[in-house]
Write a protein that holds these residues in place. Structure first.
Motif, PDB file in Angstrom:
ATOM      1  N   CYS A 188     -77.417  21.048  -6.423  1.00 34.54           N
ATOM      2  CA  CYS A 188     -77.018  19.634  -6.400  1.00 34.54           C
ATOM      3  C   CYS A 188     -76.624  19.157  -7.789  1.00 34.54           C
ATOM      4  O   CYS A 188     -75.652  18.411  -7.946  1.00 34.54           O
ATOM      5  CB  CYS A 188     -78.138  18.763  -5.843  1.00 34.54           C
ATOM      6  N   ARG A 189     -77.361  19.575  -8.802  1.00 35.02           N
ATOM      7  CA  ARG A 189     -77.029  19.174 -10.168  1.00 35.02           C
ATOM      8  C   ARG A 189     -75.654  19.694 -10.562  1.00 35.02           C
ATOM      9  O   ARG A 189     -74.835  18.972 -11.143  1.00 35.02           O
ATOM     10  CB  ARG A 189     -78.105  19.689 -11.137  1.00 35.02           C
ATOM     11  N   ALA A 190     -75.369  20.952 -10.244  1.00 32.77           N
ATOM     12  CA  ALA A 190     -74.069  21.543 -10.578  1.00 32.77           C
ATOM     13  C   ALA A 190     -72.942  20.806  -9.860  1.00 32.77           C
ATOM     14  O   ALA A 190     -71.895  20.517 -10.453  1.00 32.77           O
ATOM     15  CB  ALA A 190     -74.057  23.028 -10.220  1.00 32.77           C
ATOM     16  N   VAL A 191     -73.155  20.474  -8.592  1.00 37.77           N
ATOM     17  CA  VAL A 191     -72.137  19.760  -7.811  1.00 37.77           C
ATOM     18  C   VAL A 191     -71.947  18.345  -8.360  1.00 37.77           C
ATOM     19  O   VAL A 191     -70.826  17.852  -8.475  1.00 37.77           O
ATOM     20  CB  VAL A 191     -72.516  19.763  -6.309  1.00 37.77           C
ATOM     21  N   TYR A 192     -73.050  17.701  -8.734  1.00 31.12           N
ATOM     22  CA  TYR A 192     -72.971  16.374  -9.350  1.00 31.12           C
ATOM     23  C   TYR A 192     -72.155  16.433 -10.646  1.00 31.12           C
ATOM     24  O   TYR A 192     -71.267  15.609 -10.876  1.00 31.12           O
ATOM     25  CB  TYR A 192     -74.378  15.839  -9.630  1.00 31.12           C
ATOM     26  N   GLU A 193     -72.451  17.419 -11.481  1.00 32.69           N
ATOM     27  CA  GLU A 193     -71.732  17.553 -12.752  1.00 32.69           C
ATOM     28  C   GLU A 193     -70.248  17.867 -12.547  1.00 32.69           C
ATOM     29  O   GLU A 193     -69.430  17.585 -13.416  1.00 32.69           O
ATOM     30  CB  GLU A 193     -72.394  18.611 -13.632  1.00 32.69           C
ATOM     31  N   ALA A 194     -69.918  18.412 -11.368  1.00 33.95           N
ATOM     32  CA  ALA A 194     -68.514  18.689 -11.041  1.00 33.95           C
ATOM     33  C   ALA A 194     -67.803  17.453 -10.485  1.00 33.95           C
ATOM     34  O   ALA A 194     -66.626  17.509 -10.161  1.00 33.95           O
ATOM     35  CB  ALA A 194     -68.423  19.850 -10.057  1.00 33.95           C
ATOM     36  N   VAL A 207     -62.643  25.121 -10.452  1.00 29.87           N
ATOM     37  CA  VAL A 207     -61.664  24.031 -10.477  1.00 29.87           C
ATOM     38  C   VAL A 207     -62.010  23.057 -11.601  1.00 29.87           C
ATOM     39  O   VAL A 207     -61.138  22.629 -12.358  1.00 29.87           O
ATOM     40  CB  VAL A 207     -61.596  23.305  -9.110  1.00 29.87           C
ATOM     41  N   LYS A 208     -63.281  22.730 -11.729  1.00 30.77           N
ATOM     42  CA  LYS A 208     -63.711  21.821 -12.793  1.00 30.77           C
ATOM     43  C   LYS A 208     -63.373  22.410 -14.159  1.00 30.77           C
ATOM     44  O   LYS A 208     -62.838  21.731 -15.034  1.00 30.77           O
ATOM     45  CB  LYS A 208     -65.211  21.545 -12.697  1.00 30.77           C
ATOM     46  N   GLN A 211     -61.111  24.640 -14.952  1.00 30.70           N
ATOM     47  CA  GLN A 211     -59.660  24.663 -15.179  1.00 30.70           C
ATOM     48  C   GLN A 211     -59.150  23.276 -15.536  1.00 30.70           C
ATOM     49  O   GLN A 211     -58.265  23.127 -16.382  1.00 30.70           O
ATOM     50  CB  GLN A 211     -58.937  25.203 -13.944  1.00 30.70           C
ATOM     51  N   GLY A 212     -59.719  22.240 -14.908  1.00 30.19           N
ATOM     52  CA  GLY A 212     -59.338  20.872 -15.233  1.00 30.19           C
ATOM     53  C   GLY A 212     -59.697  20.513 -16.656  1.00 30.19           C
ATOM     54  O   GLY A 212     -58.937  19.819 -17.348  1.00 30.19           O
ATOM     55  N   GLN A 213     -60.848  20.977 -17.122  1.00 28.00           N
ATOM     56  CA  GLN A 213     -61.269  20.704 -18.504  1.00 28.00           C
ATOM     57  C   GLN A 213     -60.379  21.433 -19.499  1.00 28.00           C
ATOM     58  O   GLN A 213     -60.050  20.900 -20.548  1.00 28.00           O
ATOM     59  CB  GLN A 213     -62.735  21.105 -18.692  1.00 28.00           C
ATOM     60  N   GLU A 214     -59.970  22.670 -19.155  1.00 21.35           N
ATOM     61  CA  GLU A 214     -59.088  23.421 -20.045  1.00 21.35           C
ATOM     62  C   GLU A 214     -57.730  22.724 -20.140  1.00 21.35           C
ATOM     63  O   GLU A 214     -57.119  22.691 -21.192  1.00 21.35           O
ATOM     64  CB  GLU A 214     -58.918  24.848 -19.540  1.00 21.35           C
ATOM     65  N   HIS A 215     -57.274  22.147 -19.035  1.00 23.68           N
ATOM     66  CA  HIS A 215     -55.972  21.460 -19.013  1.00 23.68           C
ATOM     67  C   HIS A 215     -56.033  20.200 -19.865  1.00 23.68           C
ATOM     68  O   HIS A 215     -55.067  19.857 -20.547  1.00 23.68           O
ATOM     69  CB  HIS A 215     -55.598  21.104 -17.561  1.00 23.68           C
ATOM     70  N   ASP A 216     -57.190  19.504 -19.830  1.00 24.93           N
ATOM     71  CA  ASP A 216     -57.336  18.272 -20.606  1.00 24.93           C
ATOM     72  C   ASP A 216     -57.428  18.525 -22.110  1.00 24.93           C
ATOM     73  O   ASP A 216     -57.136  17.651 -22.910  1.00 24.93           O
ATOM     74  CB  ASP A 216     -58.599  17.506 -20.161  1.00 24.93           C
ATOM     75  N   ALA A 217     -57.873  19.737 -22.480  1.00 23.83           N
ATOM     76  CA  ALA A 217     -58.098  20.040 -23.893  1.00 23.83           C
ATOM     77  C   ALA A 217     -56.812  20.214 -24.671  1.00 23.83           C
ATOM     78  O   ALA A 217     -55.752  20.289 -24.246  1.00 23.83           O
ATOM     79  CB  ALA A 217     -58.932  21.314 -24.018  1.00 23.83           C
TER      80      ALA A 217
END
Length: 116
Positions: free
Chosen positions: A27-33, A107-108, A110-116
């Motif tokens: 749940c924590r991992a999903v929340y952080e995503a 997916v999360k 990859q999204g962070q890498e795209h934002d960087a």
């Protein structure tokens, strides 16, 4: 920002304390995503007695109701048992996307890498 609901499923061991610890981590991992996790195994054993057939059925019904409200089904862990297969089948009938925890985290990332 409103978070989409993510129903958490896994091949639970039946040991409430062990399952609860695993479920909390998932749940924590999903929340952080970016999702709001729904995980009946975290609280249903606290209020229902699975040894009583009527309460066992109520637990299944309550879990299905939460799954119906979810935007995504997240399959966690390595094993797939009958309960997980049933959750996947229900999600498919309801056109709810099913994915794995690894898929959500990829997916999360990859999204962070795209934002960087």
């Amino acid at each position: 920002m409103k978070r989409p609901l993510a129903y958490i499923t896994a091949a639970w061991s039946g040991e409430h304390e062990k399952d609860g610890q695993r479920a909390a981590g998932y749940c924590r991992a999903v929340y952080e995503a970016g999702f709001s996790p729904l995980c009946p195994v975290l609280y249903l054993p606290l209020i229902l007695n699975d040894a009583i057939p009527e309460e066992h059925k109520s637990g299944i019904d309550m879990g299905r109701d939460l799954l119906r409200r979810a935007h995504v089904l997240v399959v966690c862990g390595e094993a797939i048992d009958e309960a997980v297969k049933n959750d996947i089948a229900v999600a498919a009938r309801l056109n709810i996307t099913a994915t794995t925890l690894a898929g959500i985290l990829d997916v999360k990332r990859q999204g962070q890498e795209h934002d960087a």
